[in-house]
Design a protein around this motif. Structure first.
Motif, PDB file in Angstrom:
ATOM      1  N   VAL A  80       0.840  -1.202   0.000  1.00 56.05           N
ATOM      2  CA  VAL A  80       0.000   0.000   0.000  1.00 56.05           C
ATOM      3  C   VAL A  80       0.872   1.249   0.000  1.00 56.05           C
ATOM      4  CG1 VAL A  80      -1.575   1.367   1.442  1.00 56.05           C
ATOM      5  CG2 VAL A  80      -2.040  -1.057   1.027  1.00 56.05           C
ATOM      6  N   ALA A  81       1.910   1.263   0.837  1.00 57.49           N
ATOM      7  CA  ALA A  81       2.807   2.420   0.913  1.00 57.49           C
ATOM      8  C   ALA A  81       3.494   2.671  -0.428  1.00 57.49           C
ATOM      9  CB  ALA A  81       3.847   2.194   2.007  1.00 57.49           C
ATOM     10  N   THR A  82       3.972   1.602  -1.063  1.00 56.09           N
ATOM     11  CA  THR A  82       4.681   1.741  -2.331  1.00 56.09           C
ATOM     12  C   THR A  82       3.747   2.197  -3.443  1.00 56.09           C
ATOM     13  OG1 THR A  82       6.215  -0.006  -1.656  1.00 56.09           O
ATOM     14  CG2 THR A  82       6.162   0.552  -3.985  1.00 56.09           C
ATOM     15  N   ALA A  83       2.555   1.602  -3.505  1.00 54.99           N
ATOM     16  CA  ALA A  83       1.593   2.004  -4.528  1.00 54.99           C
ATOM     17  C   ALA A  83       1.191   3.460  -4.354  1.00 54.99           C
ATOM     18  CB  ALA A  83       0.361   1.095  -4.469  1.00 54.99           C
ATOM     19  N   TRP A  84       0.985   3.873  -3.109  1.00 55.35           N
ATOM     20  CA  TRP A  84       0.613   5.273  -2.854  1.00 55.35           C
ATOM     21  C   TRP A  84       1.738   6.211  -3.290  1.00 55.35           C
ATOM     22  CZ3 TRP A  84      -4.030   7.084  -0.933  1.00 55.35           C
ATOM     23  CH2 TRP A  84      -4.089   8.465  -0.679  1.00 55.35           C
ATOM     24  N   LEU A  85       2.966   5.868  -2.960  1.00 55.91           N
ATOM     25  CA  LEU A  85       4.110   6.690  -3.339  1.00 55.91           C
ATOM     26  C   LEU A  85       4.221   6.798  -4.856  1.00 55.91           C
ATOM     27  CD1 LEU A  85       6.648   8.162  -2.036  1.00 55.91           C
ATOM     28  CD2 LEU A  85       7.911   6.120  -2.706  1.00 55.91           C
ATOM     29  N   ASN A 117     -10.442  14.283  -8.224  1.00 55.76           N
ATOM     30  CA  ASN A 117      -9.120  14.480  -8.831  1.00 55.76           C
ATOM     31  C   ASN A 117      -7.946  14.248  -7.893  1.00 55.76           C
ATOM     32  OD1 ASN A 117     -10.177  15.215 -11.405  1.00 55.76           O
ATOM     33  ND2 ASN A 117     -10.639  17.271 -10.591  1.00 55.76           N
ATOM     34  N   SER A 118      -8.184  13.560  -6.794  1.00 52.82           N
ATOM     35  CA  SER A 118      -7.066  13.222  -5.904  1.00 52.82           C
ATOM     36  C   SER A 118      -7.165  11.756  -5.497  1.00 52.82           C
ATOM     37  CB  SER A 118      -7.048  14.123  -4.669  1.00 52.82           C
ATOM     38  OG  SER A 118      -8.196  13.916  -3.877  1.00 52.82           O
ATOM     39  N   LEU A 119      -6.028  11.178  -5.161  1.00 50.46           N
ATOM     40  CA  LEU A 119      -5.984   9.777  -4.779  1.00 50.46           C
ATOM     41  C   LEU A 119      -6.603   9.597  -3.399  1.00 50.46           C
ATOM     42  CD1 LEU A 119      -5.003   6.961  -5.638  1.00 50.46           C
ATOM     43  CD2 LEU A 119      -2.791   7.487  -4.591  1.00 50.46           C
ATOM     44  N   ARG A 120      -7.665   8.775  -3.334  1.00 52.84           N
ATOM     45  CA  ARG A 120      -8.349   8.539  -2.054  1.00 52.84           C
ATOM     46  C   ARG A 120      -7.809   7.311  -1.341  1.00 52.84           C
ATOM     47  NH1 ARG A 120     -12.058   5.702   0.722  1.00 52.84           N
ATOM     48  NH2 ARG A 120     -12.200   4.126  -0.909  1.00 52.84           N
ATOM     49  N   SER A 121      -7.586   6.216  -2.119  1.00 54.07           N
ATOM     50  CA  SER A 121      -7.062   4.992  -1.530  1.00 54.07           C
ATOM     51  C   SER A 121      -6.454   4.128  -2.625  1.00 54.07           C
ATOM     52  CB  SER A 121      -8.151   4.208  -0.786  1.00 54.07           C
ATOM     53  OG  SER A 121      -9.126   3.727  -1.689  1.00 54.07           O
ATOM     54  N   VAL A 122      -5.689   3.143  -2.208  1.00 54.71           N
ATOM     55  CA  VAL A 122      -5.159   2.137  -3.130  1.00 54.71           C
ATOM     56  C   VAL A 122      -5.654   0.776  -2.652  1.00 54.71           C
ATOM     57  CG1 VAL A 122      -3.169   3.494  -3.840  1.00 54.71           C
ATOM     58  CG2 VAL A 122      -2.958   2.011  -1.854  1.00 54.71           C
ATOM     59  N   ILE A 123      -6.116  -0.046  -3.576  1.00 51.63           N
ATOM     60  CA  ILE A 123      -6.761  -1.310  -3.224  1.00 51.63           C
ATOM     61  C   ILE A 123      -6.026  -2.447  -3.926  1.00 51.63           C
ATOM     62  CG2 ILE A 123      -8.896  -2.629  -3.183  1.00 51.63           C
ATOM     63  CD1 ILE A 123      -9.159  -0.066  -1.616  1.00 51.63           C
ATOM     64  N   MET A 124      -5.391  -3.328  -3.143  1.00 47.93           N
ATOM     65  CA  MET A 124      -4.644  -4.449  -3.730  1.00 47.93           C
ATOM     66  C   MET A 124      -5.498  -5.711  -3.698  1.00 47.93           C
ATOM     67  SD  MET A 124      -1.922  -5.309  -0.691  1.00 47.93           S
ATOM     68  CE  MET A 124      -2.399  -4.897   0.998  1.00 47.93           C
ATOM     69  N   THR A 125      -5.371  -6.507  -4.750  1.00 49.67           N
ATOM     70  CA  THR A 125      -6.011  -7.811  -4.797  1.00 49.67           C
ATOM     71  C   THR A 125      -5.000  -8.862  -4.374  1.00 49.67           C
ATOM     72  OG1 THR A 125      -7.465  -7.122  -6.602  1.00 49.67           O
ATOM     73  CG2 THR A 125      -7.206  -9.489  -6.252  1.00 49.67           C
ATOM     74  N   GLN A 126      -5.271  -9.515  -3.255  1.00 52.92           N
ATOM     75  CA  GLN A 126      -4.343 -10.513  -2.742  1.00 52.92           C
ATOM     76  C   GLN A 126      -4.583 -11.866  -3.416  1.00 52.92           C
ATOM     77  OE1 GLN A 126      -4.356 -10.377   1.582  1.00 52.92           O
ATOM     78  NE2 GLN A 126      -3.520  -8.319   1.589  1.00 52.92           N
ATOM     79  N   ILE A 127      -3.642 -12.780  -3.259  1.00 53.80           N
ATOM     80  CA  ILE A 127      -3.784 -14.080  -3.899  1.00 53.80           C
ATOM     81  C   ILE A 127      -4.849 -14.902  -3.165  1.00 53.80           C
ATOM     82  CG2 ILE A 127      -1.400 -14.001  -4.705  1.00 53.80           C
ATOM     83  CD1 ILE A 127      -0.738 -16.153  -2.637  1.00 53.80           C
TER      84      ILE A 127
END
Length: 303
Positions: A80-85, A117-127
């Protein structure tokens, strides 16, 4: 000396100094495994993520995760931290709606959720989630994590859950009992190493947070982390467990939040989305993040 760009990013929070801080090294293609481990030890965060070119054309980056003591196959909050960055400072969120990481356990796509127009969250799909039984006696487990036997919620089973790492999932009756737990770190470390367990995750439906279904704490001495403040991988495994054990209905989708980190003064919120494809659960985990430090780490040139 050589300069390496590094970041601290607080994940699962929208406020600095909350959630769980991860180190992120965006340009790690020329850093050896030995130096990655040394950098993770120097930053002394629960995990540091290192980005490099992928081996697969289906991914945007290869990502590796190191605790201060060892490499691990997957880390939710560092993802999440890396995707947000990358979505903000790297401007990926303005170019495409997702980023895909190649990890030791497979591809992990992360979607950028944009609002106004701003990033609210990042959502990862886990295995795909898995669960399995563990044969350690209830009294022993309670002793290892600093609980009384009567604190354990026996309406739900103790299980090992997986969405990338194996997590020991222990249901507890009350948040008070979870907050008062003082684990025997050495005994828990020995137990978890012997069972290939990455972390021990205490959870309760007694969250006491208005918009959160569950409250959790996570201990990871087997990988060098006494307590991990807010955990994406463990809460993803917990979400899979809730479906696979029939605690939540597999007949409908679910969206809810999990509260964690309050006991250690780093409150965070983990967003969980559970859907189904061909009756198989799809676990999505996400949240917001805040970069707090950007700097240059000086290291000797590698030979």
């Amino acid at each position: 000396m050589k300069g390496i760009n590094i970041y601290h990013v607080d994940a699962f929070t929208d406020k600095p100094f909350g959630g769980n801080s991860a180190g992120v090294v965006p340009n790690a293609e020329f850093i050896s495994c030995v130096h990655m481990q040394s950098i993770a030890k120097e930053l002394n965060l629960s995990e540091t993520a290192f980005l490099m070119p992928p081996q697969s054309t289906a991914a945007d980056f290869r990502i590796r995760y190191f605790t201060p003591s060892s490499e691990i196959d997957f880390c939710g909050h560092a993802t999440v931290a890396t995707a947000w960055l990358m979505g903000t400072i790297g401007e990926w969120a303005t170019k495409k709606n997702m980023i895909t990481f190649e990890t030791n356990i497979g591809h992990v796509p992360v979607k950028f959720e944009i609002k106004e127009n701003s990033l609210r969250s990042v959502i990862m799909t886990q295995i795909e989630p898995k669960v399995k039984k563990i044969d350690t006696a209830l009294v022993e487990l309670a002793n290892y994590v600093g609980l009384k036997k009567d604190d354990i919620e026996t309406d739900y089973p103790i299980r090992l859950g997986f969405t990338g790492n194996w997590h020991l999932l222990i249901p507890v009756k009350t948040r008070k009992a979870i907050d008062e737990a003082i684990p025997q770190i050495d005994k828990l470390k020995k137990h978890n190493k012997s069972h290939n367990i990455c972390t021990t995750h205490l959870f309760t439906f007694d969250s006491q947070e208005e918009d959160c279904l569950l409250y959790t704490r996570d201990f990871a001495p087997a990988v060098g982390i006494p307590e991990d403040p807010v955990t994406g991988a463990a809460n993803g495994a917990l979400a899979g467990y809730l479906i696979l054990e029939g605690i939540l209905s597999a007949a409908e989708a679910h969206t809810f939040n999990i509260a964690q980190g309050h006991k250690v003064g780093r409150p965070g919120k983990v967003e969980i989305i559970i859907s189904f494809i061909d009756h198989k659960p799809i676990i999505k985990v996400g949240g917001s993040a805040v970069p707090t430090i950007a700097g240059t780490l000086l290291v000797e040139e590698e030979k």
